[in-house]
Motif scaffolding. Structure first.
Motif, PDB file in Angstrom:
ATOM      1  N   LYS A   1       0.824  -1.198   0.000  1.00 31.98           N
ATOM      2  CA  LYS A   1       0.000   0.000   0.000  1.00 31.98           C
ATOM      3  C   LYS A   1       0.866   1.258   0.000  1.00 31.98           C
ATOM      4  CE  LYS A   1      -4.111  -1.880   2.254  1.00 31.98           C
ATOM      5  NZ  LYS A   1      -4.980  -1.834   3.468  1.00 31.98           N
ATOM      6  N   LEU A   2       1.940   1.210   0.797  1.00 32.35           N
ATOM      7  CA  LEU A   2       2.849   2.351   0.805  1.00 32.35           C
ATOM      8  C   LEU A   2       3.518   2.533  -0.557  1.00 32.35           C
ATOM      9  CD1 LEU A   2       4.535   1.888   4.309  1.00 32.35           C
ATOM     10  CD2 LEU A   2       2.857   3.630   3.641  1.00 32.35           C
TER      11      LEU A   2
ATOM     12  N   LEU B   1       4.191   5.313  -5.677  1.00 31.47           N
ATOM     13  CA  LEU B   1       4.184   5.305  -7.141  1.00 31.47           C
ATOM     14  C   LEU B   1       3.215   6.354  -7.684  1.00 31.47           C
ATOM     15  CD1 LEU B   1       4.363   1.464  -7.828  1.00 31.47           C
ATOM     16  CD2 LEU B   1       6.148   3.166  -8.254  1.00 31.47           C
ATOM     17  N   LYS B   2       2.098   6.552  -6.986  1.00 30.76           N
ATOM     18  CA  LYS B   2       1.146   7.565  -7.442  1.00 30.76           C
ATOM     19  C   LYS B   2       1.757   8.954  -7.368  1.00 30.76           C
ATOM     20  CE  LYS B   2      -3.214   5.206  -6.394  1.00 30.76           C
ATOM     21  NZ  LYS B   2      -4.443   5.231  -5.545  1.00 30.76           N
TER      22      LYS B   2
ATOM     23  N   ALA C   1      11.893   0.327  -3.786  1.00 23.24           N
ATOM     24  CA  ALA C   1      12.409  -0.268  -2.540  1.00 23.24           C
ATOM     25  C   ALA C   1      11.293  -0.912  -1.738  1.00 23.24           C
ATOM     26  CB  ALA C   1      13.114   0.794  -1.717  1.00 23.24           C
ATOM     27  N   LEU C   2      10.140  -0.246  -1.714  1.00 21.15           N
ATOM     28  CA  LEU C   2       9.008  -0.813  -0.974  1.00 21.15           C
ATOM     29  C   LEU C   2       8.503  -2.097  -1.630  1.00 21.15           C
ATOM     30  CD1 LEU C   2       7.071   2.471  -0.141  1.00 21.15           C
ATOM     31  CD2 LEU C   2       8.302   1.001   1.467  1.00 21.15           C
ATOM     32  N   VAL C   3       8.456  -2.094  -2.959  1.00 17.13           N
ATOM     33  CA  VAL C   3       8.026  -3.311  -3.662  1.00 17.13           C
ATOM     34  C   VAL C   3       8.996  -4.455  -3.377  1.00 17.13           C
ATOM     35  CG1 VAL C   3       7.679  -4.348  -5.917  1.00 17.13           C
ATOM     36  CG2 VAL C   3       6.776  -2.066  -5.444  1.00 17.13           C
TER      37      VAL C   3
END
Length: 545
Positions: free
Chosen positions: A381-382, A387-388, A396-398
């Motif tokens: 979600k972060l 990305l938006k 990095a979050l992915v």
């Protein structure tokens, strides 16, 4: 003496012969009539007391005796007066027991009785019943001369009728005894089949044994490991009852102590020789004799059934065998009771184990994979928000989310593997054992039968191997282990052996849990683990159909 006429000697001699012949004929006729009367009494099945009285009187009148008696030999070297007749009408102490020597020694009480009655000569004829000497018939005379030479044979003809009557009575008594015993056994078997409470079964056994043997008291003992015996049931006269649950020492001499030492039937015909707590209690109750038989449950000595009497007569010669038929039913009842108790305990342990396993799975899921999946969702979600906004934190979050998802997948795979590996599901027991062996620190020889066993037996077999190999790895210090599994006579037999230190405890939680799992399937687990000789775990699992 012969009567002689003074004038015609030849005629006198013929007259003497005729007189002698007439007397002999009259004696024979009288004897036959007496025998017919006695035979009629035998055929009518009159009581033994009435028959003995009639025989005594018939013998006395036929042989000209002044007194006749019938005596019965007892098993304890005593003799009982069962009938007596006297020409003077003086009564006899019927039913009185005296030492056997008292019949033959002049200074004895019987000898004094005979002299008091004026008896100068006597003759005795044994009474043989079914090949054994049952008793004796005595005839006494106060006359100066001896009895006729044929007196023994004449009395013997009557004693043969007495023997027939006694044999008939004994046969009837034996038939009645057998009928009563079978009825008692049926009543007890019904209680056992109904799964009645142990206290009810034990009390019924004690009562049936006591009544059938004519004993004053009957007690069932349960042997304890500390050298004592616990009263499991007691029957008898109120002043002799021992409270249920009373523990008594087996030291000293008693029937219960002898059975405990030997594991065999035992008897004491004279409780004057008894000692210890049980012996002292018996003597305080004026117990004279007793017998007991072991209660053996599935090969182990569980206890004893003991019957005792206050009567002077010893317990019947076949008392041990008769009690034994009841203790066999007791053993069956105890075995059933223990099996039900073990089954209930096993079910309780299975439920407890299953609950614990479910709680462990919940904890593992909550603390491991579930937390990682939640973390993955939050991270994704972060990443979406980043990305938006065209932020630089998105990749990095992915990456972090993927890492958490992969770790969750690994943990879920390990968790499922601990429940049931895919190798077992898809490749059968041999493949499942191969997967287990690959994770073990020692070498494992996989000798599992290559055929595919049915899934219902495959699962418990796998758990047996997994638990056994885990124990080997953790506790035995073994360098090698061997696993075999074969189908034989409709059963799957799994065996795990190692060369470790041995000393495994079958009552440990892991092995006991396996035994419970197998018991549900009507299977068995056997563990042999002598010290320094390795351990052998064998499972016997029935196959469906």
């Amino acid at each position: 003496m012969p009567i002689r006429h003074p004038h015609a000697v030849g005629t006198d001699r013929r007259q003497v012969v005729r007189i002698g012949s007439r007397d002999e004929m009259a004696r024979i006729v009288a004897e036959h009539a007496a025998l017919r009367r006695v035979a009629t009494l035998v055929a009518r099945g009159v009581s033994q007391n009435d028959l003995f009285a009639a025989v005594n009187e018939e013998i006395a009148r036929l042989v000209g005796a002044d007194a006749t008696v019938l005596m019965r030999f007892e098993s304890d070297n005593a003799i009982t007066l069962v009938a007596g007749w006297s020409a003077t009408g003086v009564s006899f102490p019927l039913g009185e027991r005296r030492p056997l020597d008292a019949v033959f020694l002049a200074p004895s009480p019987f000898g004094r009785d005979a002299r008091r009655r004026g008896i100068r000569t006597s003759v005795g004829v044994p009474i043989q019943v079914d090949g054994r000497t049952w008793g004796v018939s005595f005839a006494g005379s106060s006359g100066p001369g001896p009895f006729p030479d044929d007196i023994e044979g004449r009395i013997a003809r009557f004693t043969e009728l007495v023997a027939t009557a006694v044999s008939n009575v004994q046969a009837r008594d034996e038939l009645q005894r057998l009928a009563d015993e079978q009825a008692a056994l049926r009543r007890l078997a019904t209680l056992v089949a109904r799964e009645s409470p142990p206290s009810e079964v034990f009390a019924a056994v004690a009562e049936e044994v006591g009544r059938l043997l004519g004993a004053g008291m009957a007690t069932m003992y349960r042997y304890e490991d500390d050298g004592t015996a616990t009263v499991a049931a007691d029957w008898g006269e109120r002043d002799a009852l021992i409270p249920i649950g009373t523990r008594m020492s087996l030291e000293g001499e008693s029937v219960a102590a002898r059975v405990r030492r030997t594991g065999r039937p035992a008897r004491i015909d004279d409780y004057a020789e008894a000692s210890g707590a049980i012996g002292a209690h018996a003597r305080s109750l004026r117990v004279r004799s007793g017998v007991g038989t072991a209660i053996v449950v599935e090969g182990r000595l569980w206890g004893a059934m003991v019957a005792v009497t206050r009567q002077p007569e010893a317990m019947p010669a076949d008392a041990e065998a008769r009690i034994g038929r009841f203790t066999e039913l007791v053993a069956t009842a105890i075995s059933n009771i223990e099996a039900r108790s073990q089954l209930a305990a096993s079910r309780a342990r299975i439920v407890t184990t299953a609950d614990a396993e479910r709680r462990q799975v919940v904890r593992d899921l909550h603390d491991g994979a579930q937390q990682r999946l939640i973390h993955t969702v939050v991270t994704l979600k972060l990443a979406r928000q980043a990305l938006k906004k065209n932020g630089n934190d998105g990749p990095a979050l992915v990456t972090e989310a993927l890492d958490q998802a992969e770790q969750a997948t690994t943990e879920l795979r390990e968790l499922v593997h601990g429940i049931l590996p895919s190798a077992l599901t898809h490749g059968g027991l041999r493949a499942g054992v191969e997967a287990l062996a690959a994770r073990m620190p020692m070498r494992v020889e996989n000798g599992v039968w290559p055929g595919r066993s049915p899934p219902p037996s495959r699962r418990p077999a796998y758990f047996v191997v997994a638990e056994a190999l885990t124990n080997v790895a953790k506790h035995s210090g073994a360098r090698r282990a061997w696993v075999t599994a074969r189908v034989d006579d409709g059963r799957l037999r799994v065996r795990v052996r190692d060369d470790g230190a041995g000393g495994a405890r079958p009552d440990g939680s892991g092995l006991r849990g396996l035994a419970d799992r197998l018991a549900v399937l009507d299977g068995r687990l056997d563990v042999k683990s002598p010290t320094d000789s390795g351990t052998v775990v064998t499972a016997d699992i029935p196959l469906p159909g």
